[in-house]
Scaffold this motif. Structure first.
Motif, PDB file in Angstrom:
ATOM      1  N   THR A  77       0.853  -1.186   0.000  1.00 35.88           N
ATOM      2  CA  THR A  77       0.000   0.000   0.000  1.00 35.88           C
ATOM      3  C   THR A  77       0.887   1.233   0.000  1.00 35.88           C
ATOM      4  N   PHE A  78       0.760   2.036  -1.045  1.00 31.57           N
ATOM      5  CA  PHE A  78       1.521   3.279  -1.169  1.00 31.57           C
ATOM      6  C   PHE A  78       0.667   4.432  -0.659  1.00 31.57           C
ATOM      7  N   ILE A  79       1.264   5.309   0.114  1.00 33.26           N
ATOM      8  CA  ILE A  79       0.555   6.483   0.588  1.00 33.26           C
ATOM      9  C   ILE A  79       1.405   7.718   0.321  1.00 33.26           C
ATOM     10  N   THR A  80       0.757   8.783  -0.077  1.00 29.23           N
ATOM     11  CA  THR A  80       1.461  10.041  -0.282  1.00 29.23           C
ATOM     12  C   THR A  80       0.514  11.202  -0.069  1.00 29.23           C
ATOM     13  N   ALA A  81       1.071  12.332   0.322  1.00 28.02           N
ATOM     14  CA  ALA A  81       0.354  13.598   0.279  1.00 28.02           C
ATOM     15  C   ALA A  81       0.559  14.197  -1.093  1.00 28.02           C
ATOM     16  N   SER A  82      -0.409  14.994  -1.538  1.00 32.05           N
ATOM     17  CA  SER A  82      -0.303  15.561  -2.870  1.00 32.05           C
ATOM     18  C   SER A  82      -1.103  16.847  -2.972  1.00 32.05           C
ATOM     19  N   ALA A  83      -0.618  17.726  -3.859  1.00 34.22           N
ATOM     20  CA  ALA A  83      -1.419  18.888  -4.256  1.00 34.22           C
ATOM     21  C   ALA A  83      -2.277  18.543  -5.465  1.00 34.22           C
ATOM     22  N   GLY A  84      -2.225  17.282  -5.910  1.00 34.04           N
ATOM     23  CA  GLY A  84      -3.071  16.814  -6.994  1.00 34.04           C
ATOM     24  C   GLY A  84      -2.373  15.886  -7.952  1.00 34.04           C
ATOM     25  N   ASN A  85      -1.380  16.373  -8.682  1.00 36.43           N
ATOM     26  CA  ASN A  85      -0.793  15.604  -9.778  1.00 36.43           C
ATOM     27  C   ASN A  85       0.092  14.445  -9.320  1.00 36.43           C
ATOM     28  N   HIS A  86       0.901  14.643  -8.276  1.00 30.87           N
ATOM     29  CA  HIS A  86       1.723  13.532  -7.785  1.00 30.87           C
ATOM     30  C   HIS A  86       0.832  12.391  -7.299  1.00 30.87           C
ATOM     31  N   GLY A  87      -0.253  12.720  -6.652  1.00 37.82           N
ATOM     32  CA  GLY A  87      -1.191  11.698  -6.201  1.00 37.82           C
ATOM     33  C   GLY A  87      -1.780  10.911  -7.357  1.00 37.82           C
ATOM     34  N   LEU A  88      -2.107  11.602  -8.441  1.00 41.06           N
ATOM     35  CA  LEU A  88      -2.610  10.910  -9.625  1.00 41.06           C
ATOM     36  C   LEU A  88      -1.585   9.927 -10.166  1.00 41.06           C
ATOM     37  N   SER A  89      -0.326  10.331 -10.184  1.00 40.71           N
ATOM     38  CA  SER A  89       0.720   9.459 -10.718  1.00 40.71           C
ATOM     39  C   SER A  89       0.926   8.227  -9.854  1.00 40.71           C
ATOM     40  N   VAL A  90       0.992   8.407  -8.536  1.00 43.04           N
ATOM     41  CA  VAL A  90       1.140   7.267  -7.630  1.00 43.04           C
ATOM     42  C   VAL A  90      -0.065   6.333  -7.748  1.00 43.04           C
ATOM     43  N   ALA A  91      -1.258   6.918  -7.801  1.00 42.34           N
ATOM     44  CA  ALA A  91      -2.476   6.109  -7.914  1.00 42.34           C
ATOM     45  C   ALA A  91      -2.489   5.320  -9.221  1.00 42.34           C
ATOM     46  N   ALA A  92      -2.085   5.963 -10.311  1.00 38.55           N
ATOM     47  CA  ALA A  92      -2.069   5.282 -11.604  1.00 38.55           C
ATOM     48  C   ALA A  92      -1.048   4.152 -11.611  1.00 38.55           C
ATOM     49  N   GLY A  93       0.141   4.412 -11.055  1.00 41.31           N
ATOM     50  CA  GLY A  93       1.152   3.361 -10.987  1.00 41.31           C
ATOM     51  C   GLY A  93       0.681   2.176 -10.165  1.00 41.31           C
ATOM     52  N   ALA A  94       0.065   2.462  -9.032  1.00 43.28           N
ATOM     53  CA  ALA A  94      -0.437   1.386  -8.180  1.00 43.28           C
ATOM     54  C   ALA A  94      -1.497   0.562  -8.901  1.00 43.28           C
ATOM     55  N   ARG A  95      -2.393   1.236  -9.607  1.00 43.67           N
ATOM     56  CA  ARG A  95      -3.446   0.504 -10.319  1.00 43.67           C
ATOM     57  C   ARG A  95      -2.854  -0.384 -11.410  1.00 43.67           C
ATOM     58  N   VAL A  96      -1.940   0.159 -12.207  1.00 42.90           N
ATOM     59  CA  VAL A  96      -1.364  -0.600 -13.321  1.00 42.90           C
ATOM     60  C   VAL A  96      -0.643  -1.849 -12.832  1.00 42.90           C
ATOM     61  N   PHE A  97       0.057  -1.727 -11.705  1.00 40.85           N
ATOM     62  CA  PHE A  97       0.905  -2.837 -11.262  1.00 40.85           C
ATOM     63  C   PHE A  97       0.266  -3.671 -10.158  1.00 40.85           C
ATOM     64  N   GLY A  98      -0.968  -3.362  -9.772  1.00 37.15           N
ATOM     65  CA  GLY A  98      -1.712  -4.228  -8.862  1.00 37.15           C
ATOM     66  C   GLY A  98      -1.512  -3.967  -7.391  1.00 37.15           C
TER      67      GLY A  98
END
Length: 323
Positions: A77-98
């Motif tokens: 489980t990856f967690i991060t704070a974000s102003a928006g875009n970094h969070g989108l990138s982490v979320a997308a990476g997590a989804r793609v790789f399971g």
């Protein structure tokens, strides 16, 4: 690694001759990140890259399609704070790789980002206050729940993972370098916007190490959050106090330690722009067919303020799209 991603495609480097003429300079390029990998921001290069790297490290394999990598990702489980875009990138990476992603957003982040993050199967945690408050909450949750903190800022004792994020950003700089080699023409000035400073530091370091001709590098921050300028002046990390800025993805009061250490060596100038100047730059970009936000247009605002001269050739990064 990113070049093997099916969503990867180099973004365009626009030469804006008409705008250059209006600004009284010899040449102007805009690196257009508004459609990067379907996420609409350069941040797509960083968080997803770091997620992939951390999964392969845990699985001790470079094959992200292997059962071993899938099994490793399923337990992360990856967690991060974000102003928006970094969070989108982490979320997308997590989804793609399971893997699973939890993104902490402060109350100042528009709900549009929260909706986009939820749409790619990540959990959003909202906290009152500023970006710095969301960072504190992400650190607390990572500690109490044994989740993997993947911040894009760094501090004493937390260096390795933000460095992975920054490594992803160097793809953007290499794309620019390749285009300039082909054109046989190089910028004399490079303007880099900075929040915590990851993009600016990654691109500046790549320029200093690998570009054939060395430009004057200018770091651009909101006048409400000049954390890098204040830190460089002080000689140590220094918090920048100020009101909220409409440059939301740049409105960071604490600089990344890695970025500070790098930029005080690699950048020549640190400048600030006001909210009003950034809004005017958004409109100017719009007149030339580029839709962005005050964060994305901050470097154009800085170029207008600096007026580097008729022989200058300037590179700007349009760091995010208009929505």
């Amino acid at each position: 690694m990113l070049r093997n991603c099916p969503a990867y495609e180099a973004t365009p480097l626009h030469r804006l001759d008409r705008l250059a003429g209006e600004l009284g300079i010899a040449a102007l390029w805009a690196k257009d990140e508004t459609q990067r990998m379907g996420l609409g921001s350069f941040k797509a290069l960083g968080g997803a890259f770091a997620v992939a790297q951390m999964i392969t490290d845990a699985a001790t394999t470079s094959d992200l399609t292997s059962q071993k990598a899938r099994d490793a990702a399923a337990g992360m489980t990856f967690i991060t704070a974000s102003a928006g875009n970094h969070g989108l990138s982490v979320a997308a990476g997590a989804r793609v790789f399971g893997a699973r992603a939890v993104i902490v957003l402060s109350s100042s982040v528009p709900e549009s980002f929260a909706k986009r993050i939820r749409a790619i199967n990540a959990e959003v945690v909202r906290v009152d206050g500023s970006y710095e408050d969301s960072v504190a909450e992400a650190m607390r949750l990572a500690e109490t729940k044994a989740w993997l903190l993947l911040a894009d800022g760094s501090w004493e004792g937390y260096i390795e993972r933000p460095a992975m994020v920054m490594e992803g950003y160097t793809v953007l700089a290499e794309e620019c370098r390749s285009d300039f080699v082909t054109a046989r023409l190089w910028p004399t000035h490079v303007f880099l916007q900075a929040g915590v400073g990851g993009l600016a530091a990654a691109v500046a370091a790549h320029i200093r190490e690998l570009w054939d001709e060395q430009p004057h590098i200018i770091v651009v921050e909101p006048d409400a959050a000049p954390c890098l300028m204040a830190s460089v002046k002080a000689g140590h990390l220094t918090r920048a106090e100020g009101p909220l800025s409409n440059m939301g993805r740049l409105d960071c009061k604490d600089a990344s330690l890695i970025a500070f250490d790098s930029l005080r060596r690699d950048a020549e100038s640190f400048v600030t722009v006001s909210d009003e100047e950034a809004v005017a730059a958004v409109a100017l970009y719009g007149q030339h067919g580029i839709a962005t936000t005050p964060s994305g247009a901050a470097t154009l605002a800085a170029l207008q303020l600096m007026s580097p001269g008729p022989d200058s050739r300037c590179l700007l990064i349009v760091s995010e799209g208009g929505t």
